[in-house]
Structures are given as C-alpha cells and as structure tokens.
Design a protein around this motif. Structure first.
Motif, PDB file in Angstrom:
ATOM      1  N   VAL A 165       0.848  -1.190   0.000  1.00  0.00           N
ATOM      2  CA  VAL A 165       0.000   0.000   0.000  1.00  0.00           C
ATOM      3  C   VAL A 165       0.883   1.239   0.000  1.00  0.00           C
ATOM      4  O   VAL A 165       1.813   1.351   0.810  1.00  0.00           O
ATOM      5  CB  VAL A 165      -0.926   0.022   1.237  1.00  0.00           C
ATOM      6  CG1 VAL A 165      -1.767   1.294   1.258  1.00  0.00           C
ATOM      7  CG2 VAL A 165      -1.828  -1.205   1.250  1.00  0.00           C
TER       8      VAL A 165
ATOM      9  N   ALA B 244      -3.635   1.049  -3.124  1.00  0.00           N
ATOM     10  CA  ALA B 244      -3.068  -0.284  -3.305  1.00  0.00           C
ATOM     11  C   ALA B 244      -2.155  -0.297  -4.530  1.00  0.00           C
ATOM     12  O   ALA B 244      -2.601  -0.005  -5.645  1.00  0.00           O
ATOM     13  CB  ALA B 244      -4.188  -1.313  -3.467  1.00  0.00           C
TER      14      ALA B 244
ATOM     15  N   VAL C 104      -4.218  -6.266  -2.629  1.00  0.00           N
ATOM     16  CA  VAL C 104      -3.884  -6.348  -1.202  1.00  0.00           C
ATOM     17  C   VAL C 104      -5.017  -6.984  -0.420  1.00  0.00           C
ATOM     18  O   VAL C 104      -6.186  -6.958  -0.834  1.00  0.00           O
ATOM     19  CB  VAL C 104      -3.564  -4.957  -0.614  1.00  0.00           C
ATOM     20  CG1 VAL C 104      -2.370  -4.332  -1.305  1.00  0.00           C
ATOM     21  CG2 VAL C 104      -4.770  -4.038  -0.716  1.00  0.00           C
TER      22      VAL C 104
END
Length: 390
Positions: free
Chosen positions: A234, A271, A275
């Motif tokens: 992230v 992201a 994820v």
C-alpha cells in the motif's frame, strides 16, 4: 383427481339430472324400465362425486398439515432472528429499516416498533454519514458483503463502537432488493476476543473478515480504524500546497497504517498491488493489552520507515536521494532473483520523484544513467532490478 376434473364431472352430473327431470315431467308415457336406468345412472354419478369429495378432503387435510409445518418453521426462524445475540436489521436498498430483532432494539435503546420505518443513517453520527453512504454505494456494485467499523448513536445520544456486516440481497436479475445488517457492539470486547496475531497468519482474530482491494484502488481511511496488511503493498501519500503528491511510506505485509497514526489533514492510501487487509478498531486495541503489545512493533516499524523517508528527502543532491531510496526499497520490497534484487512492485517515475522531492523528468534521466552504468535493469514487467547497488 384435480379440481378441474371435479368441476367438469359436476357440470355433467347437473346436465344429466336436468335432462332426466325434463324427460320425466314432459314425457310421462316413457317406458317404466327407463326409470331404473335413470336411477342407476344417478347413483353412479353421485358415487363419483362422493369419491371426488373424499379425495379433496384428504388433500385439504394434507394442505393444512403442510401449512402448520411451514408456520412452525417460520416461527422457529423468527425466534432465531429475534433472540440472536447480535443485532439484526433488514432494510430496503435506501436503508429504511423494515425488520429489527430485540438485540438491535436494545443496542439503539429503543423499542422494535420505533425502529421500523426509520432510516439506518439516522443512527450514524453526522461526521461519519458520508463514509457510510460511500461504503453502501460501493457495496451495491459488488458481490458479497462488507464490514464497516464505525460509531453508532443511541436514541438518547450516547455513542458506541460498532461492527456492521452488510449483505446485499439480489433478485434473479441481479438487481439489489434489500440489505441485511448484523450489528455488534465492540466497545466492551474482552481481551480474550482480541487474540494474538499469529506469526504466519493473515488473521488477526477469527471474527474479523479480510478486506480485499485491487491494484490502483484507493483504500477508505477511517479515523477509528487501524489497517493491518496481510498481503500486498500500500502506498501512503499526501499532497502539498501545489497539488503535487508526496510519498510518505510503503505499507508492506505485517505492517499497519491508518489516519489515526498521522497528524496530516490529507492522507491517502492506494493499493500498489492486490492487497488483503484486516481492520482493527482502535477501541479494541485500547481494551486489549495483548493486542496492543502485538501491534506496537508494527507501528514502530512504520515509524522507522517514515524516518528513513525523511532522511532521504533531507539529502542535498538528487542523485543521493535516489540512491538511498533504492536502498530503502531494496530492504522493504526487494526479492532475490538471479540478476540481483527485484522490487516486487512496479513504482512509477512519479512515485519515485515524489519520494525524492524532485520532478519526474529528473528521475527519468537519472534512472537512464543508472541503467547505462549497469547499476539497475528492468524485467519484462518493468520492475526495477538492482544489480550493483552498494
């Protein structure tokens, strides 16, 4: 025998009786042997009617038994709904409450009949209603359910931390018809429920579902929630006054992030790969020393990474900033390959430029030089491979 055949035979019987009556009254000179034949026909026909009536009676008894069984089953599931330990609500697609169980009424400190017809959003504090509306719009466009961790407001104004599990029910054409809500008060969760994070597990504890985000998707941040990364990467960033994005950090597997861990007014999480995240309510962390002890090293890890980014931005020369950034990325997201160390996620030149506090053009030029010098290379998916980076 079905009802249609019964009606047909009844009509035939009526016609025959009518014919016999007319014959007997208009033609008194008919032969005497005709009357026994007529009575015999009446008897046979009435026997058929009698058998049909008995069969209909039996079918009616079976229908009554079936209706009673269905009513008992309905009452059974109604009792399960009413007496469930969690609050359950059914709303239409606009969020208007149509059904509520006793637990939900107790959570909101109102009677059941008061809940019916009320918008669910009425029990959400004003400052969090936009987030809930946004989540429900996303939910209506997706398949499956979603868990929201927000504060809810009782009728007399008191707030409590709640976990909402919302499921969209669709008709055969795939159109949303209504929403099912499960409401849990997690303000007073015992430490036993907040189990320790397992070293090699993506689950913080069984009661929390895993939230999945696709590459490029913005992750909605809630000041009451801390996100734990189970898998993926992230990007954490902010924006300066000129509108340029500033890279603040990269949350990798087993790291945490959230708007509650920063004082920045603008904080964004995107992201960089597919994820999987677990949401942890801040109130749960405060209530569980075990969970706090487990998450403290994760928060410390994020702090150390943030300091590393600060050191990089403080370097005078852009070449040095890029060099130290690549070393940091090598530690954080590097994976060993035959050619050297491959960065597991493809970062754009804009991402690297924002971390180095420079322009994309400058980064493109410097990366080109490093590639000519054999320091870095690229694989077929444009991932950076660090070959001779000291």
């Amino acid at each position: 025998m079905n009802i249609e055949k019964f009606i047909q035979r009844a009509e035939v019987l009526h016609k025959r009786l009518a014919d016999l009556y007319q014959t007997a009254s208009v033609l008194p000179w008919i032969p005497p042997d005709l009357l026994p034949q007529a009575f015999k026909e009446l008897y046979n026909t009435s026997k058929i009617v009698q058998l049909a009536a008995e069969e209909l009676y039996q079918q009616n008894e079976e229908l009554i038994q079936t209706r009673n069984w269905l009513e008992a089953e309905r009452q059974h599931y109604q009792d399960l709904f009413e007496l469930a330990p969690d609050g359950y609500l059914v709303t239409n697609t606009e969020g208007i409450i149509q059904e509520a169980n006793y637990t939900a009424a107790r959570l909101f400190n109102v009677s059941k009949h008061f809940l019916v017809g009320k918008p669910m959003i009425n029990f959400v504090p004003l400052e969090e209603r936009q987030q809930v509306r946004h989540e429900l719009i996303q939910l209506s466009q997706s398949v499956g359910g979603k868990e929201l961790l927000i504060r809810l407001q009782q009728s007399h104004g008191e707030l409590f931390d709640a976990a909402l599990t919302v499921l969209v029910v669709r008709n055969s054409q795939g159109k949303p018809t209504y929403l099912r809500w499960m409401v849990r008060n997690i303000s007073q969760r015992q430490p036993l429920e907040s189990a320790v994070v397992k070293n090699n597990s993506s689950d913080l504890f069984p009661s929390h579902p895993v939230h999945k985000y696709s590459k490029g998707e913005t992750i909605l941040l809630n000041p009451l929630v801390i996100w734990y990364v189970c898998q993926g990467l992230v990007k954490l960033s902010t924006y300066c006054e000129t509108g340029e994005e500033v890279l603040l950090g990269l949350a990798t597997a087993e790291m945490v992030f959230g708007s509650s861990l920063t004082s920045l007014n603008v904080y964004q999480a995107v992201a960089l790969s597919d994820v999987e995240l677990v949401s942890i309510y801040a109130a749960e962390v405060a209530a569980s020393p075990t969970l706090s002890h487990t998450l403290l090293p994760k928060i410390n890890q994020r702090l150390q990474q943030t300091e590393s980014f600060l050191v990089i931005s403080g370097r005078r020369r852009v070449q040095e900033r890029l060099h130290y950034l690549l070393q940091l990325l090598k530690r954080e997201i590097g994976e060993t390959v035959p050619q050297g160390t491959r960065l597991s996620v493809r970062l754009t030149h804009e991402d690297i430029a924002s971390a180095c506090c420079t322009t994309r053009v400058t980064i493109t030029r410097l990366i080109g030089k490093l590639q000519e010098q054999g320091v870095i290379d690229f694989d077929l998916k444009k991932h950076i491979i660090l070959k001779n980076l000291d």
